[in-house]
Motif scaffolding. Structure first.
Motif, PDB file in Angstrom:
ATOM      1  N   LEU A  57      12.613   6.008  19.521  1.00  0.00           N
ATOM      2  CA  LEU A  57      12.582   5.714  20.802  1.00  0.00           C
ATOM      3  C   LEU A  57      13.033   4.304  21.217  1.00  0.00           C
ATOM      4  O   LEU A  57      12.983   3.608  20.442  1.00  0.00           O
ATOM      5  CB  LEU A  57      11.040   5.948  21.313  1.00  0.00           C
ATOM      6  CG  LEU A  57      10.318   7.100  21.272  1.00  0.00           C
ATOM      7  CD1 LEU A  57       8.895   7.083  21.693  1.00  0.00           C
ATOM      8  CD2 LEU A  57      11.049   8.510  21.769  1.00  0.00           C
ATOM      9  N   PRO A  58      13.957   4.444  22.296  1.00  0.00           N
ATOM     10  CA  PRO A  58      14.299   3.025  22.764  1.00  0.00           C
ATOM     11  C   PRO A  58      13.138   2.225  23.374  1.00  0.00           C
ATOM     12  O   PRO A  58      12.276   2.994  23.869  1.00  0.00           O
ATOM     13  CB  PRO A  58      15.221   3.456  23.867  1.00  0.00           C
ATOM     14  CG  PRO A  58      14.900   4.679  24.303  1.00  0.00           C
ATOM     15  CD  PRO A  58      14.369   5.333  23.208  1.00  0.00           C
ATOM     16  N   ARG A  59      13.109   0.975  23.536  1.00  0.00           N
ATOM     17  CA  ARG A  59      12.077   0.296  24.221  1.00  0.00           C
ATOM     18  C   ARG A  59      12.679   0.167  25.731  1.00  0.00           C
ATOM     19  O   ARG A  59      13.703   0.164  26.087  1.00  0.00           O
ATOM     20  CB  ARG A  59      12.266  -1.158  23.713  1.00  0.00           C
ATOM     21  CG  ARG A  59      11.671  -1.462  22.139  1.00  0.00           C
ATOM     22  CD  ARG A  59      11.809  -2.717  21.682  1.00  0.00           C
ATOM     23  NE  ARG A  59      13.474  -3.053  21.863  1.00  0.00           N
ATOM     24  CZ  ARG A  59      14.080  -4.402  21.176  1.00  0.00           C
ATOM     25  NH1 ARG A  59      13.266  -5.242  20.756  1.00  0.00           N
ATOM     26  NH2 ARG A  59      15.335  -4.624  21.300  1.00  0.00           N
ATOM     27  N   SER A  60      11.509   0.027  26.484  1.00  0.00           N
ATOM     28  CA  SER A  60      11.798   0.091  27.710  1.00  0.00           C
ATOM     29  C   SER A  60      12.324  -1.001  28.334  1.00  0.00           C
ATOM     30  O   SER A  60      13.177  -1.234  29.479  1.00  0.00           O
ATOM     31  CB  SER A  60      10.175   0.209  28.422  1.00  0.00           C
ATOM     32  OG  SER A  60       9.473  -1.012  28.084  1.00  0.00           O
ATOM     33  N   THR A  61      12.358  -2.315  27.481  1.00  0.00           N
ATOM     34  CA  THR A  61      13.191  -3.533  27.773  1.00  0.00           C
ATOM     35  C   THR A  61      14.487  -3.364  27.463  1.00  0.00           C
ATOM     36  O   THR A  61      15.313  -4.472  27.661  1.00  0.00           O
ATOM     37  CB  THR A  61      12.264  -4.595  27.322  1.00  0.00           C
ATOM     38  OG1 THR A  61      12.276  -4.394  25.753  1.00  0.00           O
ATOM     39  CG2 THR A  61      11.072  -4.820  27.766  1.00  0.00           C
ATOM     40  N   ASP A  62      15.077  -2.548  26.822  1.00  0.00           N
ATOM     41  CA  ASP A  62      16.355  -2.461  26.182  1.00  0.00           C
ATOM     42  C   ASP A  62      17.048  -2.027  27.471  1.00  0.00           C
ATOM     43  O   ASP A  62      16.848  -1.525  28.421  1.00  0.00           O
ATOM     44  CB  ASP A  62      16.573  -1.122  25.338  1.00  0.00           C
ATOM     45  CG  ASP A  62      16.075  -1.298  24.013  1.00  0.00           C
ATOM     46  OD1 ASP A  62      15.840  -2.501  23.671  1.00  0.00           O
ATOM     47  OD2 ASP A  62      15.959  -0.200  23.300  1.00  0.00           O
ATOM     48  N   PRO A  63      18.430  -2.785  27.506  1.00  0.00           N
ATOM     49  CA  PRO A  63      19.390  -2.444  28.597  1.00  0.00           C
ATOM     50  C   PRO A  63      20.017  -1.226  28.899  1.00  0.00           C
ATOM     51  O   PRO A  63      20.159  -0.411  27.805  1.00  0.00           O
ATOM     52  CB  PRO A  63      20.608  -3.619  28.315  1.00  0.00           C
ATOM     53  CG  PRO A  63      20.534  -3.717  26.995  1.00  0.00           C
ATOM     54  CD  PRO A  63      19.060  -3.625  26.494  1.00  0.00           C
ATOM     55  N   MET A  64      20.025  -0.813  29.874  1.00  0.00           N
ATOM     56  CA  MET A  64      20.628   0.681  30.205  1.00  0.00           C
ATOM     57  C   MET A  64      22.090   0.456  29.733  1.00  0.00           C
ATOM     58  O   MET A  64      22.908  -0.672  29.966  1.00  0.00           O
ATOM     59  CB  MET A  64      20.818   0.921  31.742  1.00  0.00           C
ATOM     60  CG  MET A  64      19.474   1.425  32.312  1.00  0.00           C
ATOM     61  SD  MET A  64      19.279   3.325  31.505  1.00  0.00           S
ATOM     62  CE  MET A  64      20.649   4.204  32.502  1.00  0.00           C
ATOM     63  N   PRO A  65      22.560   1.497  29.126  1.00  0.00           N
ATOM     64  CA  PRO A  65      24.095   1.795  28.496  1.00  0.00           C
ATOM     65  C   PRO A  65      24.955   1.618  29.728  1.00  0.00           C
ATOM     66  O   PRO A  65      24.651   1.712  30.926  1.00  0.00           O
ATOM     67  CB  PRO A  65      23.974   3.062  27.830  1.00  0.00           C
ATOM     68  CG  PRO A  65      23.166   3.886  28.581  1.00  0.00           C
ATOM     69  CD  PRO A  65      22.044   2.885  28.862  1.00  0.00           C
ATOM     70  N   THR A  66      26.273   0.755  29.444  1.00  0.00           N
ATOM     71  CA  THR A  66      27.139   0.672  30.406  1.00  0.00           C
ATOM     72  C   THR A  66      28.135   1.426  30.286  1.00  0.00           C
ATOM     73  O   THR A  66      28.646   1.702  29.073  1.00  0.00           O
ATOM     74  CB  THR A  66      27.707  -0.540  30.416  1.00  0.00           C
ATOM     75  OG1 THR A  66      26.807  -1.885  30.466  1.00  0.00           O
ATOM     76  CG2 THR A  66      29.014  -0.934  31.374  1.00  0.00           C
ATOM     77  N   PRO A  67      28.505   2.499  31.284  1.00  0.00           N
ATOM     78  CA  PRO A  67      29.563   3.559  31.193  1.00  0.00           C
ATOM     79  C   PRO A  67      31.042   2.889  30.893  1.00  0.00           C
ATOM     80  O   PRO A  67      31.439   1.793  31.209  1.00  0.00           O
ATOM     81  CB  PRO A  67      29.700   4.172  32.495  1.00  0.00           C
ATOM     82  CG  PRO A  67      28.311   3.818  33.144  1.00  0.00           C
ATOM     83  CD  PRO A  67      27.888   2.711  32.620  1.00  0.00           C
TER      84      PRO A  67
END
Length: 326
Positions: A57-67
């Motif tokens: 699972l990713p962490r909730s603090t991980d940045p959203m991916p950039t398209p």
């Protein structure tokens, strides 16, 4: 996390299956889920629901991916210098520029904007039957354009919509962002675009008015089922392994419906009996057929699950269904 809708859940489960089968990297799987859910926290929650372990699972603090936009839309035609489709393995494949066919990008109004689609038709000039095509969760790809030419080769005027026309078109988008953009747009918008495309085709001199069918694959199979309950002018539809419509709406179906299912696709085929029973309780003309020994997406000859024998059989069965009802 906001409750997942039918198509969000369907796609996340599909991508999880692909990830576990080694067909998607963990990074790609996570990116796609994040684009669908809208945040890393929601992505982690959704990934938990489909069976990911805490370490996946990713962490909730991980940045959203950039398209990452596609560098060029020049690949939209999806053909090589010889007109061949990259990766195509089907003997039914029809290259761009094949004799006897006319192809073009067409535009028509829908919901106050302009929608684009890929049109392929026989160039004999006569009026005949037509078919609308709904693409998979990857958007309007070279494979789907090839499918349109296959229909044209069989005598139909075939129109494959780009359901991401408002977003700039499939060819301009990050492939991982395409499924999320499709789900965020919503099934209602997609069905409305197909209703507009239905009207567009009926207004063309190369279409025998009213003789229009619809075909879709995976995500597009689900949209085809939805359209079957709403676009009453359709004569017939063929949905390849798509999620079922709301069973309460089955009685409103007017076209003759053909459902294509894969024996090994437990997730979709397992839900088919309930749809079949609902159809049996109506006067809707229908056929649900399970093809043996194949898995989800077995018709796509650019994918790993393609099986020529069953894909060809399903294609011919669909043409027979359309020939009978359209």
């Amino acid at each position: 996390m906001t409750q997942l809708g039918t198509f969000e859940k369907y796609l996340i489960e599909e991508f999880f299956d692909d990830y576990k089968a080694g067909e998607l990297s963990h990074r790609t799987f996570t990116r796609r889920v994040a684009f669908i859910t809208g945040s890393m926290a929601a992505a982690a929650a959704a990934m938990t629901l489909v069976g990911c372990t805490p370490g996946e699972l990713p962490r909730s603090t991980d940045p959203m991916p950039t398209p990452t936009p596609t560098p060029s839309a020049a690949s939209a035609s999806g053909t090589s210098a010889t007109g061949a489709i990259p990766g195509a393995k089907s003997p039914l494949s029809v290259p761009e520029g094949a004799p006897g066919l006319t192809t073009a990008t067409v535009r028509f109004p829908s919901g106050g904007t302009e929608i684009t689609g890929y049109l392929a038709r026989p160039d004999d000039g006569g009026a005949g039957s037509a078919v609308l095509i709904c693409h998979e969760n990857r958007g309007l790809t070279p494979h789907i354009q090839d499918v349109a030419r296959r229909f044209a080769n069989a005598g139909y005027a075939a129109l494959a919509l780009d359901l991401l026309s408002r977003e700039g078109g499939t060819a301009s988008m990050d492939p991982d962002a395409v499924p999320g953009a499709l789900t965020q747009a919503g099934a209602r918008r997609h069905v409305s675009d197909f209703a507009a495309a239905f009207d567009y085709l009926n207004g063309q001199d190369f279409v025998d008015s009213g003789r229009v069918a619809m075909n879709g694959y995976c995500f597009g199979g689900g949209i085809t089922w939805q359209a079957s309950t709403e676009i009453t002018g359709l004569k017939a539809t063929a949905a390849f392994y798509g999620p079922a419509p709301d069973l309460a709406k089955v009685s409103s179906i007017k076209p003759a419906v053909f459902g294509v299912y894969a024996e090994l696709d437990a997730r979709i085929t397992g839900a088919m009996p309930a749809l079949r029973d609902a159809l049996d309780a109506t006067d809707v003309q229908h056929q649900m057929k399970v093809y043996p020994g194949v898995d989800h997406a077995f018709h796509n000859d650019t994918g790993e699950r393609y099986r020529e024998d069953q894909a060809t059989a399903a294609w011919n069965d669909m043409l027979a269904w359309f020939g009978q009802h359209v």
